[in-house]
Design an enzyme around this catalytic site. Sequence first.
Site, PDB file in Angstrom:
ATOM      1  N   SER A   1     -23.519  16.687 -49.486  1.00  0.00           N
ATOM      2  CA  SER A   1     -22.058  16.632 -49.545  1.00  0.00           C
ATOM      3  C   SER A   1     -21.515  15.249 -49.889  1.00  0.00           C
ATOM      4  O   SER A   1     -20.299  15.084 -50.038  1.00  0.00           O
ATOM      5  CB  SER A   1     -21.453  17.091 -48.213  1.00  0.00           C
ATOM      6  OG  SER A   1     -21.875  16.248 -47.165  1.00  0.00           O
TER       7      SER A   1
ATOM      8  N   LYS B   1     -15.178  17.328 -40.292  1.00  0.00           N
ATOM      9  CA  LYS B   1     -14.867  16.282 -41.271  1.00  0.00           C
ATOM     10  C   LYS B   1     -13.365  16.011 -41.333  1.00  0.00           C
ATOM     11  O   LYS B   1     -12.924  14.855 -41.439  1.00  0.00           O
ATOM     12  CB  LYS B   1     -15.400  16.691 -42.643  1.00  0.00           C
ATOM     13  CG  LYS B   1     -16.926  16.724 -42.715  1.00  0.00           C
ATOM     14  CD  LYS B   1     -17.420  17.171 -44.073  1.00  0.00           C
ATOM     15  CE  LYS B   1     -18.951  17.181 -44.117  1.00  0.00           C
ATOM     16  NZ  LYS B   1     -19.460  17.616 -45.425  1.00  0.00           N
TER      17      LYS B   1
END
Length: 816
Positions: free
Chosen positions: A720, A763
């Site tokens: 990611s 996140k």
Amino acid sequence: MANYFDRLRLFSGDEWMDQMRPDETDEIEAYMDDDDEPFHDDDLDLKVPEVIGILPIRNTVVYPGTVTHLAVGRERSKALLKNTEPNETVIGLLTQRNPDTDRPEFGDLYSVGTTASVLKTIKMPQGSINIVVHGIARFRLVERVATRPYLKARIKMLHVRTKMTKQLQALAVSVRHSANRMIALSPNIPEEASVLLENIEDPSSLADFLAANLSMDLPQRQALLVELDPGKRLETISVVLAHQLEVLELSHKIQGRVRESIDKTQREYFLQEQLKAIQTELGQQDARTEELRELHENIAKAKMPKSVEEEALRELDRLNKIPAASPEYSVIRTYLDWVCELPWSVQTQDQLDIARAERILNRDHYDLTKIKKRILEFLAVRKLNPTGKSPILCFIGPPGVGKTSLGKSIARSMGRKFVRISLGGIRDEADIRGHRRTYIGALPGRILQELRKCGSRNPVFMLDEMDKIGADFRGDPSSALLEVLDPEQNNTFTDHYLDQPFDLSTVMFIGTANYAEPIPPALQDRMGIIELPGYTTQEKLNIAKKYLVPRQLKEHGLKEVHLTIKEEALATIIASYTREAGVRNLERNIAAICRAVATEIARRDKRRRTIGKKDLASILGPTQFESELALRSGIPGVATGLAYTPVGGELLFIESAAMPGKGHLQLTGQIGNVMKESAQAAFSVIKANAKRLDIDVKQFGRFDYHIHVPAGAVPKDGPSAGVAMFTSLVSLLLHKPTRPEVAMTGEITLRGLVLPIGGLKEKLLAAKEAGIKKVILPARNRKDIADIRPETIKGLDLVFVENTDDVLKAALDGMT
């Protein structure tokens, strides 16, 4: 010595004494007869010629005055016996040096032997001949005469003359005493041996008699035959007798101990049997009978399945037939205790009041809407279908979010007992399935052990830390859990120790883990996965006010009148003293405040204390964490990424630099293979689209590029960060800084597409707490926003991108 007396039984006592050749000389002199007169034995009326036939013998030495059995099977030896008349012919007996030699010659024999007369010859059916010989005197081989049809040799007789002295007499008495002691300790030697020993007065004859019957090796026997001095022979025999006496006395001592133990056991058994008979006459039952009766009653009370009951009764019947002293007795008894104590038919009644269960869940836990909904659904189904199978759930989330405490609340809301075992570090399959009864100290596995402790067959059973199960040569515990956690199989779960099926279908299993990846796919497939994401700052604040502060006040003996923690203080603790997805460290800091206030109240320094933001430094020390806002800057080559860790989300800064070189890419920061591949892919996308991005292609041949991820001591991996690495390199090559209020996440492909990622809520929480205003997300993660509470993303500008061009427009200054 016993072998000799076995040979003695061939003759009567008188006949034996007639065969003995007493030596009547009184002088102590040993010499070789050098005259040519033939040797003559007056008692046997036999003359020994100069040339005699030689009979090789092996593994034994024949001494003068002794009677010995010999088995003859070799052809030359048989030929010698054909020319031998019993009690008339004298032959020479010489021992072989190597007993394995089948056709010995003179060189294979010792040079000193014994002349003997053949007393008896017995032909055996197998063709061999057994003879009984009587040793006459010692001789020495002088000359070889013939080897066919049998060995012949010229010999010289060795005469032994003895003069009795006090020293020799004392030595003979000592040896005779040791021999009598040896006879007394040896149960297989007849009593007449002592009488025979006392009748041998000549020291030389005594030495030969004992040498023939003591256990010695062949060279030592031959040395005693060669030695002519009776005193030296008696000294050697005295040493051998002392050694064998020591062994016999030790053996006798050990046998005495064993005999005492056996006698004691037999006496106890006899008394036990008498006690049983007396108790029977009095109408009383002994302890063992009472024990067996209680076991039979316990088997009936357990209400176990028919097949299990039959096996238990079969083992009880075996127990009745086995003596209590047998090791198998305790094994069977322990097995029956386990079988009887398992909750075969004992279970708690489910409380299917859905409103009550909802109140308990809401009182114990903040938020967790999805999990509460799943529990209430199960209770509703159980209310409509009481015989349905219990669900198997797995809570996955970072530490401290309340997975274990949630299991306790579920048990309380359902009215069930709660059982918890930690699977962290378990490497042995037997911890789940148990050991077989063939092993010493065998026990059932942890599943049945905990069910026995809780006394119910339908508890809420929590399997904690499922992602930390190990595997080695002892087996794979996660594979053993497949049967436990499969609703189609666990109704016949078979523990190795129990060796009978136990129904686990009514047990509500709940697993917990921090990560789903380490759990084997087959095991994941058997459970309903429910993710517990980290808490937002507001959620932590609410949890602290509603749950943590009241609980710590109670644990520290404080009341609300003693301590008040302001909301601003709690918010500061959350922002500056903790960085976690859960609330464990938050509770530890609250506990530290409570301890400090409790100390003041105990000292009577203060009666009431209010803790504000300014009071935290004096109690908790300086702040532990600072906002990442200070680390962000508008320098080209620096991009802000978002990462997901076991303790929640965090910001990840990607730094790029160029130095003179040849276009190589260097990666540092302890990053894993997947993250390295993301960096290579980002670099390739930039090279492939350099012209379109207005990047000077010649730079790639003149410079080397270095990508570094700070916090190099912390391992980092995952795809990611591809978008952030791409943005960092483009920013460096175009000399355009990234916007400091922007963070990004997403996986990148060689075509420039942005792929979705996981850990979205964590996140976004990390970005919000760090003061990020805009977050770049993959377009395919748009659907996941529906599962996130609105307050979590409040104040964040979410930009969904499909390719790298969209990323650069949102992240770099001056890009359109």
